[in-house]
Write an enzyme that holds these catalytic residues in place. Structure first.
Site, PDB file in Angstrom:
ATOM      1  N   LEU A 247     -24.141 -50.117  24.944  1.00 40.11           N
ATOM      2  CA  LEU A 247     -23.273 -48.956  25.135  1.00 40.11           C
ATOM      3  C   LEU A 247     -21.831 -49.254  24.727  1.00 40.11           C
ATOM      4  CD1 LEU A 247     -22.985 -46.043  26.233  1.00 40.11           C
ATOM      5  CD2 LEU A 247     -22.497 -47.059  28.481  1.00 40.11           C
ATOM      6  N   ASP A 248     -21.309 -48.432  23.804  1.00 36.72           N
ATOM      7  CA  ASP A 248     -19.904 -48.492  23.370  1.00 36.72           C
ATOM      8  C   ASP A 248     -19.500 -49.892  22.897  1.00 36.72           C
ATOM      9  OD1 ASP A 248     -19.530 -45.803  23.986  1.00 36.72           O
ATOM     10  OD2 ASP A 248     -18.974 -46.240  26.055  1.00 36.72           O
ATOM     11  N   ALA A 249     -20.447 -50.606  22.283  1.00 33.54           N
ATOM     12  CA  ALA A 249     -20.173 -51.978  21.852  1.00 33.54           C
ATOM     13  C   ALA A 249     -20.381 -52.178  20.356  1.00 33.54           C
ATOM     14  CB  ALA A 249     -21.052 -52.962  22.630  1.00 33.54           C
TER      15      ALA A 249
ATOM     16  N   GLY B 292     -18.220 -46.552  28.785  1.00 29.82           N
ATOM     17  CA  GLY B 292     -19.044 -45.615  29.540  1.00 29.82           C
ATOM     18  C   GLY B 292     -18.347 -44.309  29.851  1.00 29.82           C
TER      19      GLY B 292
END
Length: 283
Positions: free
Chosen positions: A227-229, A201
């Site tokens: 998110l960001d995965a 994040g």
């Protein structure tokens, strides 16, 4: 005449692992008179899947027959691709930070990265002069007064004009909706300024400072709904100590971010990246 045209292509194969695969694949390449210039392979022992990347030279006029023979040769559930080796096109989405964008513009312009930057799209005007200095189209699309879906439709309309192979988020700093992501599966690459999965994040350098970390880094990854995965393509890190402020970390981290992004993009453009569930294989 078409039969005599020599080309170079990349053969990518993903399939269940069985004995003798390399021998069978190289034999069929020999049958079609494809010269194997380079070859790399990997077997994931946990999933029992085989990954192979081979650079081939030859005449590919009969590649449809080659594919039919591969269908017979390879196990059920196999995937294979024959990729052209040519200059790929990208569209870059960017916010207000120049370091990643500037690095890609320079490397593209001077041949250090074999890619055509078709356009740069931003929700800020700050980097327009930088982009125009490289004779690349700059498209400003405002956020104010628009819903997220309206703003993303404008982005999609602009992207459609250029038909890029990939979309690169060079510090775009906005979360994209699932509707947008569905249009470009496995085609959007992001640079995140932490060693994921740590510090997901916003403000990861501030998170890292608060935890007193001794290593900071960056991660280039595919963009997914979480998110960001997305699957990690490339990472790198530098050592720091207790004396580093957040501002020091940000300044030093910029160099890591731009290097990781360009390295990851080079891996993708040269067809070296394979998806393997939540992971990637680089050959």
């Amino acid at each position: 005449m078409q039969d005599s045209i020599q080309q170079q292509k990349v053969l990518k194969i993903v399939c269940p692992d069985v004995a003798g695969l390399i021998t069978k694949i190289t034999a069929i390449c020999c049958q079609y008179k494809f010269n194997i210039l380079k070859n790399n392979q990997f077997t994931d022992n946990k999933t029992s899947y085989f990954f192979m990347r081979a650079e081939l030279a030859g005449c590919f006029y009969h590649q449809d027959n080659f594919f039919k023979d591969l269908d017979i040769l390879l196990p059920i559930g196999s995937q294979y691709f024959l990729k052209d080796i040519d200059r790929r096109k990208i569209v870059i989405l960017v916010g207000q930070e120049a370091h990643c964008l500037g690095d890609l513009l320079v490397k593209s312009a001077y041949g250090e990265l074999d890619v055509e930057i078709s356009a740069v799209i931003s929700n800020h005007k700050r980097l327009s002069q930088l982009v125009h200095s490289f004779d690349v189209p700059f498209i400003f699309l405002k956020n104010e007064g628009l819903t997220r879906l309206e703003q993303e439709k404008n982005i999609t309309d602009s992207i459609t004009l250029y038909q890029p192979d990939y979309i690169v988020l060079a510090k775009y700093m906005r979360v994209l909706t699932p509707e947008f992501l569905r249009r470009y599966p496995n085609k959007i690459i992001n640079i995140h300024h932490s060693l994921l999965p740590a510090f997901v994040g916003s403000r990861p350098y501030h998170q890292a400072y608060a935890r007193g970390v001794k290593i900071i880094g960056a991660t280039a990854h595919y963009v997914t709904n979480q998110l960001d995965a997305g699957q990690i393509i490339m990472q790198d890190a530098i050592h720091i100590d207790h004396s580093y402020s957040v501002e020091d970390m940000i300044r030093l981290g910029h160099d890591v971010e731009k290097n990781v992004l360009s390295q990851a993009l080079n891996q993708i453009l040269t067809h070296r990246v394979f998806l393997n569930g939540n992971r990637t294989v680089l050959l």
